[in-house]
Design an enzyme around this catalytic site. Sequence first.
Site, mmCIF file in Angstrom:
data_model
loop_
_atom_site.group_PDB
_atom_site.id
_atom_site.type_symbol
_atom_site.label_atom_id
_atom_site.label_comp_id
_atom_site.label_asym_id
_atom_site.label_seq_id
_atom_site.Cartn_x
_atom_site.Cartn_y
_atom_site.Cartn_z
ATOM 1 N N GLN A 36 0.833 -1.209 0.000
ATOM 2 C CA GLN A 36 0.000 0.000 0.000
ATOM 3 C C GLN A 36 0.866 1.258 0.000
ATOM 4 O OE1 GLN A 36 -2.135 -0.846 3.634
ATOM 5 N NE2 GLN A 36 -0.219 -1.386 4.636
ATOM 6 N N HIS A 67 -8.349 3.641 19.817
ATOM 7 C CA HIS A 67 -7.722 2.477 20.452
ATOM 8 C C HIS A 67 -8.401 2.095 21.765
ATOM 9 C CE1 HIS A 67 -4.271 3.753 17.741
ATOM 10 N NE2 HIS A 67 -4.612 2.556 17.343
ATOM 11 N N ASP A 91 0.609 0.403 13.827
ATOM 12 C CA ASP A 91 1.117 1.601 14.521
ATOM 13 C C ASP A 91 1.378 1.343 15.994
ATOM 14 O OD1 ASP A 91 -1.501 2.152 15.966
ATOM 15 O OD2 ASP A 91 -2.168 2.345 13.900
ATOM 16 N N ASP A 143 0.821 -12.483 7.280
ATOM 17 C CA ASP A 143 -0.582 -12.439 6.880
ATOM 18 C C ASP A 143 -1.479 -12.908 8.035
ATOM 19 O OD1 ASP A 143 -3.060 -12.716 5.758
ATOM 20 O OD2 ASP A 143 -2.409 -13.999 4.101
ATOM 21 N N GLY A 144 -2.260 -11.986 8.580
ATOM 22 C CA GLY A 144 -3.134 -12.313 9.711
ATOM 23 C C GLY A 144 -4.218 -13.316 9.348
ATOM 24 N N ASP A 162 -7.529 -4.985 14.034
ATOM 25 C CA ASP A 162 -7.316 -3.549 13.839
ATOM 26 C C ASP A 162 -6.811 -3.347 12.420
ATOM 27 O OD1 ASP A 162 -6.762 -0.894 13.898
ATOM 28 O OD2 ASP A 162 -5.107 -1.026 15.330
HETATM 29 N N1 SPD Z 1 -11.011 4.237 7.748
HETATM 30 C C1 SPD Z 1 -10.077 3.983 8.753
HETATM 31 C C2 SPD Z 1 -10.118 2.640 9.368
HETATM 32 C C3 SPD Z 1 -8.897 2.502 10.164
HETATM 33 C C4 SPD Z 1 -8.813 1.379 11.039
HETATM 34 N N2 SPD Z 1 -7.504 1.131 11.606
HETATM 35 C C5 SPD Z 1 -6.828 2.247 12.173
HETATM 36 C C6 SPD Z 1 -5.500 1.850 12.723
HETATM 37 C C7 SPD Z 1 -5.261 2.415 14.061
HETATM 38 N N3 SPD Z 1 -4.441 1.561 14.851
#
Ligand code: SPD
Length: 287
Positions: A36, A67, A91, A143-144, A162
């Site tokens: 990406q 979070h 992150d 790969d999850g 997440d």
């Molecule tokens: N459209 C945004 C969706 C994001 C989901 N994950 C965010 C990562 C934060 N740890």
Amino acid sequence: MTQPSPAATGWIDEPHQGARYGLEGRVLVEEQSDFQRITVIESTRYGKGLLLDGCWMTAERQERHYHESLVHPALCGAEGIAKVLVIGGGDGGTARECLRHPGVQHLDMVEIDGRVVALSQEHLSSIGGGCWNDPRFHLTVGDGIAWAAAAPDASYDVVIVDGSDPTGPAEGLFNRTFFQHCQRMLRPGGVFATQSESPEAFRQVHIDLVRLLREVFDHADPLYGWVPMYPSGWWSWTFAAQGQPRYRQADPARVAAIAADCKIWSPRWQSGAFEAMPVFMERELTP
Ligand code: SPD
């Protein structure tokens, strides 16, 4: 890897279905990974932030909304929390919130894109906080979806997804087979949690996801809150479990261990957020 020279401050937007959601700031890093386009920015309002394929993921001074909402209903509700799996979450913010619970003994995080981890460690270190060096934290870059398929039955107390939106690398995190594996790898009394998109900006995705989780699990309930930088700002996280909806009742000892350092989440906030279901959604879920 592209390291743009410092750009003038301007607007960085996520365009979505005829609307755009933006922050004033400048781009610090932009690169194409194997999976990406990764962009790190410095914003005027929320500090440094991260976009994947042009979609907002997180920012230093706003990430607590996301979070805390994703983690604490699951970690305060599951019967046990010794062993936790986080899929995605590169992150580090989700792992950081999980590891605030002293009962977590082992946390596996499986993130597909090692560059998201590396750039977050370099530029967004406050979001992962101490997670990267916590002895309970075990990172796999991989790969999850494959991890879930290969995991033994009843191997985790809590499974948290997440991921980003259901296009690109996160697409497979929204389907029945994947959710069936998540259900299978939960121990009795376990809780599953996933970000479940916006009931406004991704309405049909959200409806389909909650319906599907209700088919796979005995119980699944969306919780509604806000991530002001995301499309529409109105966001959701959905929790699921077998037997009883344990995610609705927070364990007082676990609450006591984390509450003082929460900015958004509390048992009272959680109760209200589960109840704040828009009427259209109640209608969609009524058989
Ligand atoms: N459209 C945004 C969706 C994001 C989901 N994950 C965010 C990562 C934060 N740890």
